[in-house]
Design an enzyme around this catalytic site. Sequence first.
Site, PDB file in Angstrom:
ATOM      1  N   SER A 133       0.858  -1.198   0.000  1.00 34.13           N
ATOM      2  CA  SER A 133       0.000   0.000   0.000  1.00 34.13           C
ATOM      3  C   SER A 133       0.882   1.231   0.000  1.00 34.13           C
ATOM      4  O   SER A 133       2.042   1.172   0.438  1.00 34.13           O
ATOM      5  CB  SER A 133      -0.869   0.006   1.260  1.00 34.13           C
ATOM      6  OG  SER A 133      -1.494   1.257   1.434  1.00 34.13           O
ATOM      7  N   TYR A 146      -1.628  -0.883  10.410  1.00 37.85           N
ATOM      8  CA  TYR A 146      -1.685  -1.057   8.958  1.00 37.85           C
ATOM      9  C   TYR A 146      -0.400  -0.534   8.300  1.00 37.85           C
ATOM     10  O   TYR A 146       0.221  -1.225   7.480  1.00 37.85           O
ATOM     11  CB  TYR A 146      -2.920  -0.336   8.399  1.00 37.85           C
ATOM     12  CG  TYR A 146      -3.164  -0.582   6.930  1.00 37.85           C
ATOM     13  CD1 TYR A 146      -3.730  -1.777   6.496  1.00 37.85           C
ATOM     14  CD2 TYR A 146      -2.840   0.378   5.972  1.00 37.85           C
ATOM     15  CE1 TYR A 146      -3.961  -2.020   5.142  1.00 37.85           C
ATOM     16  CE2 TYR A 146      -3.062   0.148   4.622  1.00 37.85           C
ATOM     17  CZ  TYR A 146      -3.623  -1.045   4.208  1.00 37.85           C
ATOM     18  OH  TYR A 146      -3.849  -1.273   2.872  1.00 37.85           O
ATOM     19  N   LYS A 150       2.393  -2.929   6.315  1.00 38.12           N
ATOM     20  CA  LYS A 150       2.725  -2.801   4.893  1.00 38.12           C
ATOM     21  C   LYS A 150       4.195  -2.412   4.699  1.00 38.12           C
ATOM     22  O   LYS A 150       4.843  -2.849   3.742  1.00 38.12           O
ATOM     23  CB  LYS A 150       1.794  -1.784   4.225  1.00 38.12           C
ATOM     24  CG  LYS A 150       0.317  -2.218   4.197  1.00 38.12           C
ATOM     25  CD  LYS A 150       0.100  -3.518   3.434  1.00 38.12           C
ATOM     26  CE  LYS A 150      -1.374  -3.816   3.219  1.00 38.12           C
ATOM     27  NZ  LYS A 150      -1.618  -5.045   2.464  1.00 38.12           N
TER      28      LYS A 150
HETATM   29  P1  NDP Z   1     -11.362  -6.086   0.062  1.00 37.82           P
HETATM   30  O1  NDP Z   1     -11.834  -5.961   1.467  1.00 37.82           O
HETATM   31  O2  NDP Z   1     -12.203  -5.581  -1.048  1.00 37.82           O
HETATM   32  O3  NDP Z   1     -10.977  -7.610  -0.233  1.00 37.82           O
HETATM   33  C1  NDP Z   1     -10.092  -8.270   0.619  1.00 37.82           C
HETATM   34  C2  NDP Z   1     -10.258  -9.751   0.438  1.00 37.82           C
HETATM   35  O4  NDP Z   1      -9.344 -10.402   1.345  1.00 37.82           O
HETATM   36  C3  NDP Z   1     -11.651 -10.214   0.819  1.00 37.82           C
HETATM   37  O5  NDP Z   1     -12.029 -11.293   0.017  1.00 37.82           O
HETATM   38  C4  NDP Z   1     -11.453 -10.631   2.267  1.00 37.82           C
HETATM   39  O6  NDP Z   1     -12.408 -11.530   2.770  1.00 37.82           O
HETATM   40  C5  NDP Z   1     -10.080 -11.272   2.191  1.00 37.82           C
HETATM   41  N1  NDP Z   1      -9.495 -11.351   3.511  1.00 37.82           N
HETATM   42  C6  NDP Z   1      -9.343 -10.344   4.400  1.00 37.82           C
HETATM   43  N2  NDP Z   1      -8.832 -10.810   5.530  1.00 37.82           N
HETATM   44  C7  NDP Z   1      -8.653 -12.135   5.356  1.00 37.82           C
HETATM   45  C8  NDP Z   1      -8.168 -13.166   6.188  1.00 37.82           C
HETATM   46  N3  NDP Z   1      -7.796 -12.941   7.457  1.00 37.82           N
HETATM   47  N4  NDP Z   1      -8.112 -14.427   5.704  1.00 37.82           N
HETATM   48  C9  NDP Z   1      -8.515 -14.696   4.444  1.00 37.82           C
HETATM   49  N5  NDP Z   1      -9.002 -13.759   3.610  1.00 37.82           N
HETATM   50  C10 NDP Z   1      -9.075 -12.485   4.064  1.00 37.82           C
HETATM   51  O7  NDP Z   1      -9.922  -5.376   0.058  1.00 37.82           O
HETATM   52  P2  NDP Z   1      -9.118  -4.665  -1.127  1.00 37.82           P
HETATM   53  O8  NDP Z   1      -9.301  -5.371  -2.403  1.00 37.82           O
HETATM   54  O9  NDP Z   1      -9.401  -3.225  -1.032  1.00 37.82           O
HETATM   55  O10 NDP Z   1      -7.631  -4.874  -0.590  1.00 37.82           O
HETATM   56  C11 NDP Z   1      -6.793  -5.902  -1.091  1.00 37.82           C
HETATM   57  C12 NDP Z   1      -5.380  -5.563  -0.687  1.00 37.82           C
HETATM   58  O11 NDP Z   1      -5.029  -4.298  -1.212  1.00 37.82           O
HETATM   59  C13 NDP Z   1      -5.186  -5.469   0.833  1.00 37.82           C
HETATM   60  O12 NDP Z   1      -3.970  -6.066   1.193  1.00 37.82           O
HETATM   61  C14 NDP Z   1      -5.162  -3.979   1.084  1.00 37.82           C
HETATM   62  O13 NDP Z   1      -4.409  -3.652   2.221  1.00 37.82           O
HETATM   63  C15 NDP Z   1      -4.511  -3.480  -0.192  1.00 37.82           C
HETATM   64  N6  NDP Z   1      -4.786  -2.086  -0.516  1.00 37.82           N
HETATM   65  C16 NDP Z   1      -6.084  -1.661  -0.736  1.00 37.82           C
HETATM   66  C17 NDP Z   1      -6.327  -0.332  -1.055  1.00 37.82           C
HETATM   67  C18 NDP Z   1      -7.722   0.176  -1.290  1.00 37.82           C
HETATM   68  O14 NDP Z   1      -7.902   1.424  -1.321  1.00 37.82           O
HETATM   69  N7  NDP Z   1      -8.726  -0.659  -1.492  1.00 37.82           N
HETATM   70  C19 NDP Z   1      -5.227   0.640  -1.167  1.00 37.82           C
HETATM   71  C20 NDP Z   1      -3.926   0.076  -0.911  1.00 37.82           C
HETATM   72  C21 NDP Z   1      -3.726  -1.234  -0.610  1.00 37.82           C
HETATM   73  P3  NDP Z   1     -13.677 -10.959   3.635  1.00 37.82           P
HETATM   74  O15 NDP Z   1     -14.559 -10.244   2.659  1.00 37.82           O
HETATM   75  O16 NDP Z   1     -14.267 -12.191   4.208  1.00 37.82           O
HETATM   76  O17 NDP Z   1     -13.106 -10.035   4.666  1.00 37.82           O
END
Ligand code: NDP
Length: 241
Positions: A133, A146, A150
């Site tokens: 991130s 967080y 990262k």
């Molecule tokens: P979402 O919440 O849209 O999707 C995350 C996915 O990861 C979901 O399917 C979620 O499942 C799954 N997940 C979360 N925690 C766990 C866990 N403990 N075990 C298994 N699966 C898990 O997130 P994003 O797509 O926004 O984020 C994806 C990545 O990108 C992350 O690492 C985030 O930090 C990073 N990121 C996102 C940004 C943003 O603005 N969106 C910006 C910068 C980085 P469930 O729905 O059940 O929680």
Amino acid sequence: MDWTGKRALVTGAGKGIGRATAIMLAQRGATVVALTRNPDDLASLSQEIQCETICMDLVNVDAISEKVTSVLPVDMLVNCAGTTILQSFISSNVQDFNHVLNVNTVAPMVLAQVIIRDWLSRGLKGAIVNVSSDAARRGLASHTAYCASKAALDAITRVMAVELGSAGVRVNSVNPTVTLTPMGELAWSDPLKAGPVKARIPLERFLAPTEVAEAILFLLSDEASMVTGISLPVDGGLAIS
Ligand code: NDP
């Protein structure tokens, strides 16, 4: 890019960036192994792209090896699952800090260890992308765990690249800024909140999940055959503004 015959394990594939990455890899020929904790998300994704699935909560890092071993070998790993718990620095507690670190940093490390050990034992090469991130290089209020998780993920990415380059394993991270996943749309729908942030981004908008996925696919691909150890900003220029 044609991924026919390649297998990719994508964590966090149920929603957002991980789901976009899984779909894009499958559309370009890869067999996807989708990992997330919500069985309904896995069911809907496997209807869409006929993927293999692993249902688990990555906070249970000790269970990773057993859950993943049966799907090996894979050619690529995308560590995308991530979480946060918003707390001011002064009210941050160790339990919540460790939870965020476990999901965002320790789980990607353990998963990569399992996969790389398999590559080394089979004499295979491979590519890993860790989804980090822009928070890795910034101080965001209420994001102590967080930001730390990262930044640590980027650091581990560099160590992996240095140690594993001679084995033909490339490891990179992508560092997106605000990405309009369904949750992101909700969080950033207020123009009063979004406006000042967008104003700092030279390209003047937030990201679509597919724009992060494209960067991930590039780093996984042979087109990036001499790229390793980098943390690639995918941020419309925010990092240099
Ligand atoms: P979402 O919440 O849209 O999707 C995350 C996915 O990861 C979901 O399917 C979620 O499942 C799954 N997940 C979360 N925690 C766990 C866990 N403990 N075990 C298994 N699966 C898990 O997130 P994003 O797509 O926004 O984020 C994806 C990545 O990108 C992350 O690492 C985030 O930090 C990073 N990121 C996102 C940004 C943003 O603005 N969106 C910006 C910068 C980085 P469930 O729905 O059940 O929680």
